[in-house]
Design a protein around this motif. Structure first.
Motif, PDB file in Angstrom:
ATOM      1  N   MET A   1      52.675   8.385 -61.745  1.00  0.00           N
ATOM      2  CA  MET A   1      51.611   9.386 -61.591  1.00  0.00           C
ATOM      3  C   MET A   1      51.431   9.717 -60.109  1.00  0.00           C
ATOM      4  SD  MET A   1      47.715   9.235 -63.058  1.00  0.00           S
ATOM      5  CE  MET A   1      46.689  10.697 -63.029  1.00  0.00           C
ATOM      6  N   ASN A   2      51.402  11.014 -59.796  1.00  0.00           N
ATOM      7  CA  ASN A   2      51.263  11.425 -58.410  1.00  0.00           C
ATOM      8  C   ASN A   2      49.866  11.120 -57.883  1.00  0.00           C
ATOM      9  OD1 ASN A   2      53.861  12.438 -58.323  1.00  0.00           O
ATOM     10  ND2 ASN A   2      53.248  14.493 -58.949  1.00  0.00           N
ATOM     11  N   SER A   3      49.786  10.730 -56.596  1.00  0.00           N
ATOM     12  CA  SER A   3      48.489  10.523 -55.965  1.00  0.00           C
ATOM     13  C   SER A   3      47.812  11.868 -55.748  1.00  0.00           C
ATOM     14  CB  SER A   3      48.664   9.816 -54.620  1.00  0.00           C
ATOM     15  OG  SER A   3      49.268   8.558 -54.791  1.00  0.00           O
ATOM     16  N   PRO A   4      46.474  11.907 -55.774  1.00  0.00           N
ATOM     17  CA  PRO A   4      45.786  13.179 -55.548  1.00  0.00           C
ATOM     18  C   PRO A   4      45.978  13.664 -54.123  1.00  0.00           C
ATOM     19  CG  PRO A   4      44.218  11.361 -55.566  1.00  0.00           C
ATOM     20  CD  PRO A   4      45.540  10.793 -56.001  1.00  0.00           C
ATOM     21  N   ILE A   5      45.980  14.974 -53.959  1.00  0.00           N
ATOM     22  CA  ILE A   5      46.018  15.566 -52.622  1.00  0.00           C
ATOM     23  C   ILE A   5      44.592  15.950 -52.255  1.00  0.00           C
ATOM     24  CG2 ILE A   5      46.852  17.486 -51.211  1.00  0.00           C
ATOM     25  CD1 ILE A   5      49.369  17.496 -52.969  1.00  0.00           C
ATOM     26  N   PHE A   6      44.078  15.346 -51.217  1.00  0.00           N
ATOM     27  CA  PHE A   6      42.694  15.577 -50.818  1.00  0.00           C
ATOM     28  C   PHE A   6      42.591  16.790 -49.900  1.00  0.00           C
ATOM     29  CE2 PHE A   6      42.817  11.077 -51.943  1.00  0.00           C
ATOM     30  CZ  PHE A   6      41.706  10.984 -52.780  1.00  0.00           C
ATOM     31  N   ASN A   7      41.435  17.453 -49.963  1.00  0.00           N
ATOM     32  CA  ASN A   7      41.144  18.630 -49.144  1.00  0.00           C
ATOM     33  C   ASN A   7      40.244  18.213 -47.989  1.00  0.00           C
ATOM     34  OD1 ASN A   7      42.469  20.200 -51.127  1.00  0.00           O
ATOM     35  ND2 ASN A   7      40.558  20.444 -52.273  1.00  0.00           N
ATOM     36  N   VAL A   8      40.668  18.535 -46.767  1.00  0.00           N
ATOM     37  CA  VAL A   8      39.927  18.134 -45.576  1.00  0.00           C
ATOM     38  C   VAL A   8      39.627  19.378 -44.739  1.00  0.00           C
ATOM     39  CG1 VAL A   8      39.886  16.602 -43.582  1.00  0.00           C
ATOM     40  CG2 VAL A   8      41.152  15.931 -45.626  1.00  0.00           C
ATOM     41  N   LEU A   9      38.397  19.500 -44.293  1.00  0.00           N
ATOM     42  CA  LEU A   9      37.943  20.656 -43.513  1.00  0.00           C
ATOM     43  C   LEU A   9      37.755  20.274 -42.058  1.00  0.00           C
ATOM     44  CD1 LEU A   9      36.689  23.532 -43.162  1.00  0.00           C
ATOM     45  CD2 LEU A   9      34.488  22.495 -43.820  1.00  0.00           C
ATOM     46  N   THR A  10      38.348  21.047 -41.149  1.00  0.00           N
ATOM     47  CA  THR A  10      38.052  20.897 -39.735  1.00  0.00           C
ATOM     48  C   THR A  10      37.109  22.007 -39.281  1.00  0.00           C
ATOM     49  OG1 THR A  10      38.934  20.993 -37.478  1.00  0.00           O
ATOM     50  CG2 THR A  10      40.248  22.064 -39.174  1.00  0.00           C
ATOM     51  N   ILE A  11      36.071  21.612 -38.568  1.00  0.00           N
ATOM     52  CA  ILE A  11      35.104  22.535 -37.968  1.00  0.00           C
ATOM     53  C   ILE A  11      35.248  22.345 -36.459  1.00  0.00           C
ATOM     54  CG2 ILE A  11      32.675  23.202 -37.820  1.00  0.00           C
ATOM     55  CD1 ILE A  11      32.242  21.636 -40.469  1.00  0.00           C
ATOM     56  N   ALA A  12      35.929  23.269 -35.800  1.00  0.00           N
ATOM     57  CA  ALA A  12      36.301  23.014 -34.403  1.00  0.00           C
ATOM     58  C   ALA A  12      36.720  24.305 -33.713  1.00  0.00           C
ATOM     59  CB  ALA A  12      37.423  21.977 -34.346  1.00  0.00           C
ATOM     60  N   GLY A  13      37.087  24.187 -32.451  1.00  0.00           N
ATOM     61  CA  GLY A  13      37.556  25.320 -31.664  1.00  0.00           C
ATOM     62  C   GLY A  13      39.060  25.478 -31.749  1.00  0.00           C
ATOM     63  N   SER A  14      39.521  26.685 -31.484  1.00  0.00           N
ATOM     64  CA  SER A  14      40.951  26.981 -31.481  1.00  0.00           C
ATOM     65  C   SER A  14      41.535  26.749 -30.089  1.00  0.00           C
ATOM     66  CB  SER A  14      41.176  28.445 -31.889  1.00  0.00           C
ATOM     67  OG  SER A  14      42.500  28.835 -31.651  1.00  0.00           O
ATOM     68  N   ASP A  15      42.713  26.126 -30.046  1.00  0.00           N
ATOM     69  CA  ASP A  15      43.457  25.924 -28.802  1.00  0.00           C
ATOM     70  C   ASP A  15      44.676  26.840 -28.854  1.00  0.00           C
ATOM     71  OD1 ASP A  15      45.111  25.124 -26.742  1.00  0.00           O
ATOM     72  OD2 ASP A  15      45.245  23.030 -27.361  1.00  0.00           O
ATOM     73  N   SER A  16      44.695  27.889 -28.034  1.00  0.00           N
ATOM     74  CA  SER A  16      45.805  28.844 -28.071  1.00  0.00           C
ATOM     75  C   SER A  16      47.136  28.205 -27.690  1.00  0.00           C
ATOM     76  CB  SER A  16      45.509  30.041 -27.147  1.00  0.00           C
ATOM     77  OG  SER A  16      45.153  29.607 -25.850  1.00  0.00           O
ATOM     78  N   GLY A  17      47.097  27.062 -26.996  1.00  0.00           N
ATOM     79  CA  GLY A  17      48.320  26.354 -26.661  1.00  0.00           C
ATOM     80  C   GLY A  17      48.828  25.461 -27.781  1.00  0.00           C
ATOM     81  N   GLY A  18      48.020  25.269 -28.821  1.00  0.00           N
ATOM     82  CA  GLY A  18      48.457  24.566 -30.011  1.00  0.00           C
ATOM     83  C   GLY A  18      48.370  23.057 -29.987  1.00  0.00           C
ATOM     84  N   GLY A  19      47.912  22.460 -28.885  1.00  0.00           N
ATOM     85  CA  GLY A  19      47.959  21.009 -28.777  1.00  0.00           C
ATOM     86  C   GLY A  19      46.719  20.271 -29.198  1.00  0.00           C
ATOM     87  N   ALA A  20      45.581  20.946 -29.234  1.00  0.00           N
ATOM     88  CA  ALA A  20      44.314  20.289 -29.556  1.00  0.00           C
ATOM     89  C   ALA A  20      43.543  21.167 -30.542  1.00  0.00           C
ATOM     90  CB  ALA A  20      43.501  20.052 -28.282  1.00  0.00           C
ATOM     91  N   GLY A  21      42.288  20.814 -30.779  1.00  0.00           N
ATOM     92  CA  GLY A  21      41.417  21.640 -31.604  1.00  0.00           C
ATOM     93  C   GLY A  21      41.929  21.856 -33.018  1.00  0.00           C
ATOM     94  N   ILE A  22      41.597  23.037 -33.556  1.00  0.00           N
ATOM     95  CA  ILE A  22      41.966  23.399 -34.923  1.00  0.00           C
ATOM     96  C   ILE A  22      43.456  23.180 -35.180  1.00  0.00           C
ATOM     97  CG2 ILE A  22      42.311  25.415 -36.421  1.00  0.00           C
ATOM     98  CD1 ILE A  22      39.482  24.649 -36.598  1.00  0.00           C
ATOM     99  N   GLN A  23      44.284  23.571 -34.228  1.00  0.00           N
ATOM    100  CA  GLN A  23      45.729  23.480 -34.425  1.00  0.00           C
ATOM    101  C   GLN A  23      46.175  22.022 -34.560  1.00  0.00           C
ATOM    102  OE1 GLN A  23      44.158  25.523 -32.359  1.00  0.00           O
ATOM    103  NE2 GLN A  23      45.001  27.572 -32.635  1.00  0.00           N
ATOM    104  N   ALA A  24      45.673  21.137 -33.711  1.00  0.00           N
ATOM    105  CA  ALA A  24      46.027  19.717 -33.814  1.00  0.00           C
ATOM    106  C   ALA A  24      45.496  19.125 -35.111  1.00  0.00           C
ATOM    107  CB  ALA A  24      45.469  18.958 -32.613  1.00  0.00           C
ATOM    108  N   ASP A  25      44.283  19.526 -35.495  1.00  0.00           N
ATOM    109  CA  ASP A  25      43.686  18.984 -36.710  1.00  0.00           C
ATOM    110  C   ASP A  25      44.529  19.324 -37.938  1.00  0.00           C
ATOM    111  OD1 ASP A  25      41.632  18.157 -35.073  1.00  0.00           O
ATOM    112  OD2 ASP A  25      40.269  19.765 -35.654  1.00  0.00           O
ATOM    113  N   LEU A  26      44.908  20.587 -38.062  1.00  0.00           N
ATOM    114  CA  LEU A  26      45.690  21.002 -39.231  1.00  0.00           C
ATOM    115  C   LEU A  26      47.065  20.334 -39.245  1.00  0.00           C
ATOM    116  CD1 LEU A  26      44.745  24.790 -39.389  1.00  0.00           C
ATOM    117  CD2 LEU A  26      43.923  22.960 -40.873  1.00  0.00           C
ATOM    118  N   LYS A  27      47.654  20.142 -38.067  1.00  0.00           N
ATOM    119  CA  LYS A  27      48.934  19.434 -38.014  1.00  0.00           C
ATOM    120  C   LYS A  27      48.779  17.990 -38.488  1.00  0.00           C
ATOM    121  CE  LYS A  27      50.643  22.235 -34.154  1.00  0.00           C
ATOM    122  NZ  LYS A  27      50.930  22.263 -32.709  1.00  0.00           N
ATOM    123  N   ALA A  28      47.729  17.317 -38.012  1.00  0.00           N
ATOM    124  CA  ALA A  28      47.512  15.920 -38.405  1.00  0.00           C
ATOM    125  C   ALA A  28      47.221  15.810 -39.902  1.00  0.00           C
ATOM    126  CB  ALA A  28      46.380  15.311 -37.591  1.00  0.00           C
TER     127      ALA A  28
END
Length: 268
Positions: A1-28
């Motif tokens: 049986m497959n494990s459930p896929i959980f939904n996680v929300l980030t409430i944060a700022g966008s980093d246009s360089g992609g290394g921190a903020g919303i972009q880092a959160d979604l990658k993690a």
């Protein structure tokens, strides 16, 4: 049986360089097997060398984003990062009280790696009074903990634990005091919960690419907490994930300043 896929929300700022903020959160989130949703609280003009401009949306638009997500998507955990100003802090707190997500990770983002203020000074009190009591865990570094408590930063692990206990007394269910600012070869963190304290040691990783470490750790905790069922194993595994992302960061060639960690080190 497959494990459930959980939904996680980030409430944060966008980093246009992609290394921190919303972009880092979604990658993690993605790297750790969770589905990521996002509410953007600020836009930053940013790269590896620093932040050159910040635009904060109207607090009402932040509320609209929050309500749109919660009205449709089951959210298993929330990670909170950069909030920019007191109006946005209050909007986020109001929405979280209304929608009552089961797990909240509060990363008290105040200063960028390039020493740029990411939270208005008058918003620190709002963060402490409005959001801290809602947090399942808060993850400050030593200067952030000191700012919230209006004391000098901790200079040893005894003071770290004392300040963590003081933050928990303000309403947070648990506190992860991050000891990176202590210096030395070890980088100790302390997890303070109602039933005791836990030292999470680990060698300091000697790399130049450290942009987004705080965002990545807190978002990793948010992704893993629903999967592991308890905070201590989620925090321990999140710290291991970040260590590996730091160790692999030299494989990336991003910018000319403080580069990002490697979120997808397992696959790339």
């Amino acid at each position: 049986m497959n494990s459930p896929i959980f939904n996680v929300l980030t409430i944060a700022g966008s980093d246009s360089g992609g290394g921190a903020g919303i972009q880092a959160d979604l990658k993690a989130f993605s790297a750790l097997g969770a589905y990521g949703a996002s509410v953007i609280t600020a836009l930053t003009a940013q790269n590896t060398r620093g932040v050159t401009a910040i635009h904060a949306p109207d607090a009402g638009f932040v509320t609209a984003q929050l309500d749109a997500v919660f009205d449709d998507i089951r959210i298993d955990a929330v990670k909170i990062g950069m909030l920019a100003n007191a109006s946005i802090v209050r909007a986020v707190a109001d929405a979280l009280r209304r929608h009552a997500p089961p797990r909240i990770v509060l990363d008290t983002v105040m200063i960028s790696k390039s020493n740029h203020a990411l939270l208005a000074a008058e918003a620190v009190a709002a963060l402490r009074d409005e959001l801290l009591p809602l947090a399942g865990i808060v993850t400050p570094n030593l200067p952030e903990a000191a700012a919230l408590l209006e004391v000098a930063p901790a200079v040893d692990e005894t003071a770290m634990v004392e300040q963590g206990e003081a933050l928990r007394a303000l309403g947070a269910q648990a506190v992860l005091m991050k000891g990176g600012h202590l210096g030395g070869e070890d980088s100790p963190d302390w997890l303070i919960e109602a039933d005791g304290t836990l030292r999470l040691g680990g060698p300091r990783v000697p790399v130049a690419n450290t942009h987004g470490t705080g965002c990545t750790l807190s978002s990793a905790i948010a992704a893993l907490w629903p999967q592991r069922g308890a905070l201590a194993p989620a925090v321990g595994e999140a710290k291991q994930y970040l260590t590996a992302a730091l160790e692999a960061s030299s494989r990336l060639d991003v910018g000319h300043g403080v580069g990002p960690v490697h979120h997808f080190w397992r696959w790339w």
